[in-house]
Write an enzyme that holds these catalytic residues in place. Structure first.
Site, PDB file in Angstrom:
ATOM      1  N   GLU A 236       0.827  -1.208   0.000  1.00 28.91           N
ATOM      2  CA  GLU A 236       0.000   0.000   0.000  1.00 28.91           C
ATOM      3  C   GLU A 236       0.863   1.261   0.000  1.00 28.91           C
ATOM      4  OE1 GLU A 236      -3.707   0.379   0.191  1.00 28.91           O
ATOM      5  OE2 GLU A 236      -2.789   2.198  -0.581  1.00 28.91           O
TER       6      GLU A 236
ATOM      7  N   SER B  16      -7.375   2.135  -3.629  1.00 29.79           N
ATOM      8  CA  SER B  16      -6.115   2.589  -3.041  1.00 29.79           C
ATOM      9  C   SER B  16      -5.227   3.261  -4.076  1.00 29.79           C
ATOM     10  CB  SER B  16      -5.344   1.394  -2.495  1.00 29.79           C
ATOM     11  OG  SER B  16      -5.871   0.983  -1.286  1.00 29.79           O
TER      12      SER B  16
ATOM     13  N   ASP C  20       1.077   4.085  -2.930  1.00 31.76           N
ATOM     14  CA  ASP C  20       0.691   5.477  -2.674  1.00 31.76           C
ATOM     15  C   ASP C  20       1.831   6.436  -3.016  1.00 31.76           C
ATOM     16  OD1 ASP C  20      -1.593   4.274  -1.762  1.00 31.76           O
ATOM     17  OD2 ASP C  20      -1.243   4.672   0.359  1.00 31.76           O
TER      18      ASP C  20
END
Ligand code: NAG
Ligand code: NAG
Ligand code: NAG
Length: 568
Positions: A291, A487, A295
């Protein structure tokens, strides 16, 4: 500041202990939970001496005034559009009144509790008490709830009350009725088939490379959305990327990502680390977080030249809900908070409960009023959210359902269609706000009776916008792979906003701030997504249609149109 017990208060406590308890004020139920979130079982009363770190959220002196000020500076037709508030101006609305502070302080002192006053606006009282005291204070019954899939427990109560005289002064007490599923990183599909690297694509203004149908790269996003590859110029323009649950962003993976997919910029382009709650960002293959890597790669790699800050929220905050509170306080304390904040973590709305969700949601008003665009991914469970597919009612993802943030749903394929896991729908806690009333009501008219009874039709509709959310290429532990999840969508959309802000700031204008009123006034600035849906709870979910829909919102970015809508 620390409040100490006065001698008089101590005397009362001692007398009480001798067997003549002071008469208790009448109590009023503040919140009650009807059922446990799926996956939890009640293991019975918590041990009386277990210590709980508690927080009491005090009512803002002028919550409605802050909301009005937020809309005033965020609505393009307003004379005050873009005139964001200073920290002190927000403080005048968001701090508790002197009466609220003293009323609640006096209550805790009379109960023999020493507490701290915290938060950027002195809006939280914090203290530690044993379960026995918490039960007595709140007419509560703290029990241990075990989340069986992860074998982890939380001490919570199914209901709590407050003295009647305090009801108008306290928004929420935490932890009480929130029972939150332990969070796992968002991406739903990870490296099941690591692809060979997409060929070096040549992007032209009018052609999206064919490879983008199966593999999304920064070059695909530039072509699809018209995002400039030229570096931003304004060093005061910051993009914040929040990190939770020990997800660490790896610099070596970012370097490889840039060297493979952004050959036109220096592969040593990096980010700045900020930490709170004991957060950190250790480097090394074993620390890599999918994640966090996603990002960071889709902000540094898309918001070309924009200074990116990785804000790592540590685990000194119980179950992570506190981290969501603490990051707002952390950013509010800054004289110049980042103009954009993207977060790819969230909760099922019902897990938090209404009072805590409302408290956290209202705190985003303080950021928006100061000119921060706060973006969250809309969630990856379609209309079922984090529930199992046997769910009986749809579940919205928080903070996506909060009306003071911008929720980003997901798309897939070229041409784009809604991706089926894109969460969206309607809040059960927050009402629809004016800025989206026309768009959402038009959708409900076309929807008719479909899904009736499974959602609250008067609730805030989410998401607001969308961006690519599947087959997104990242580098993880040195290898390329594809991930899917909203995400990805939030950092991509946040990068677009940051690049718009760069040009606004360069032109001497205000950054976009809270986006939603501007988004709904400018449908032409987005590629309307009109196919796909977000199934769940044994239904087909909501269909994407022309105009706003609860899968892809108003659509995906069209940079040049957004630039024009921003007045450039
Ligand atoms: C990209 O353009 C260069 C120079 O025009 C050309 O040599 C190369 O073959 C092109 N690559 C692709 C994948 O089309
Ligand atoms: C943006 O919108 C304009 C007007 O509809 C259109 O001509 C242009 O192709 C769009 N740009 C992209 C990148 O989709
Ligand atoms: C939502 O609207 C209803 C009806 O106007 C009102 O009673 C309720 O208090 C509102 N809820 C919130 C959270 O503002």
């Amino acid at each position: 500041m620390r409040f100490c017990l006065s001698a008089a208060v101590l005397a009362t406590v001692v007398l009480g202990a001798l067997g003549s308890p002071a008469p208790r004020a009448a109590m009023r139920l503040h919140e009650k939970r009807k059922e446990l979130p799926s996956g939890f079982v009640n293991k019975g009363a918590a041990a009386a001496d277990t210590m709980i770190d508690m927080r009491i959220a005090l009512k803002m002196a002028d919550r409605d005034g802050l909301e009005a000020a937020l809309f005033d500076v965020s609505t393009p037709s307003s004379a005050n559009y873009g005139k964001h508030l200073t920290k002190d101006e927000v403080k005048a609305f968001a701090s508790p009144s002197a009466e609220t502070l003293s009323t609640v302080s006096d209550w805790l002192s009379a109960e023999g509790i020493a507490f701290d006053v915290g938060g950027s606006y002195d809006n939280w009282l914090t203290f530690s008490v044993p379960v026995s005291k918490a039960n007595e204070l709140l007419d509560a019954s703290y029990e241990t709830f075990l989340h069986t899939p992860t074998d982890s427990s939380q001490v919570r109560t199914l209901a709590y009350s407050l003295p009647e005289a305090l009801a108008g002064h306290i928004n929420a007490v935490y932890p009480t009725t929130s029972i939150v599923k332990p969070r796992t990183p968002g991406p739903v599909r990870v490296f099941d088939a690591p692809p060979s690297l997409a060929a070096d694509v040549n992007v032209t203004a009018d052609a999206v490379p064919a490879s983008c149908s199966s593999t999304i790269t920064p070059a695909c996003l530039q072509a699809l959305y018209g995002i400039p590859a030229t570096p931003a110029t304004q060093s005061s323009n910051h993009l914040g990327v929040s990190g939770y649950i020990s997800q660490y962003a790896q610099k070596s993976d970012l370097t490889r990502f840039l060297s493979l997919l952004r050959k036109d910029i220096s592969s040593s382009t990096s980010f700045t680390l900020e930490t709170l709650d004991g957060g950190s960002n250790p480097q090394g293959t074993s620390y890599a977080g999918i994640e966090a890597n996603l990002d960071i790669q889709y902000t540094v790699g898309v918001a070309t030249g924009v200074p990116v800050y990785f804000i790592s929220v540590g685990t000194n905050n119980q179950d992570g809900v506190s981290g969501f509170i603490d990051i707002v306080d952390y950013l509010e304390a800054e004289d110049a908070p980042p103009q954009v904040l993207t977060t790819s973590y969230g909760f099922d709305e019902a897990d938090l409960g209404s009072s805590l969700a409302t408290e956290i949601c209202d705190s985003y008003m303080t950021l928006g009023a100061r000119g921060v665009s706060v973006l969250f991914s809309s969630g990856d469970g379609g209309v079922s959210g984090g529930q199992s597919q046997s769910c009986r009612t749809f579940q919205g993802a928080f903070p996506g359902t909060c009306p003071y943030i911008t929720a980003v749903g997901g798309t897939v394929n070229v041409p784009e269609t809604a991706v089926d896991f894109s969460s969206g729908g309607f809040s059960q806690y927050f009402n629809r706000t004016d800025y989206q009333a026309d768009a959402v009501e038009a959708y409900l008219d076309t929807l008719g009776s479909t899904n009736q009874g499974l959602y609250v039709a008067t609730g805030r509709g989410f998401p607001d916008v969308a961006a690519m959310g599947d087959n997104v290429e990242i580098v993880y532990q040195g290898q390329t792979g594809l991930i899917g999840g909203t995400s990805a969508s939030s950092p991509i959309f946040a990068s677009v906003v940051s690049l718009l802000n760069d040009q606004l700031i360069a032109a001497g204008k205000s950054p976009l701030g809270f986006l939603n009123p501007w988004v709904y006034e400018n449908p032409q600035a987005f590629n309307d997504i009109t196919s796909g849906s977000n199934p769940g709870c044994n239904t087909d979910g909501f269909p994407a249609v022309a105009g706003w829909d609860p899968v892809t919102g108003m659509g995906t970015p069209n940079f040049s149109q957004m630039l024009a809508a921003a007045g450039l």
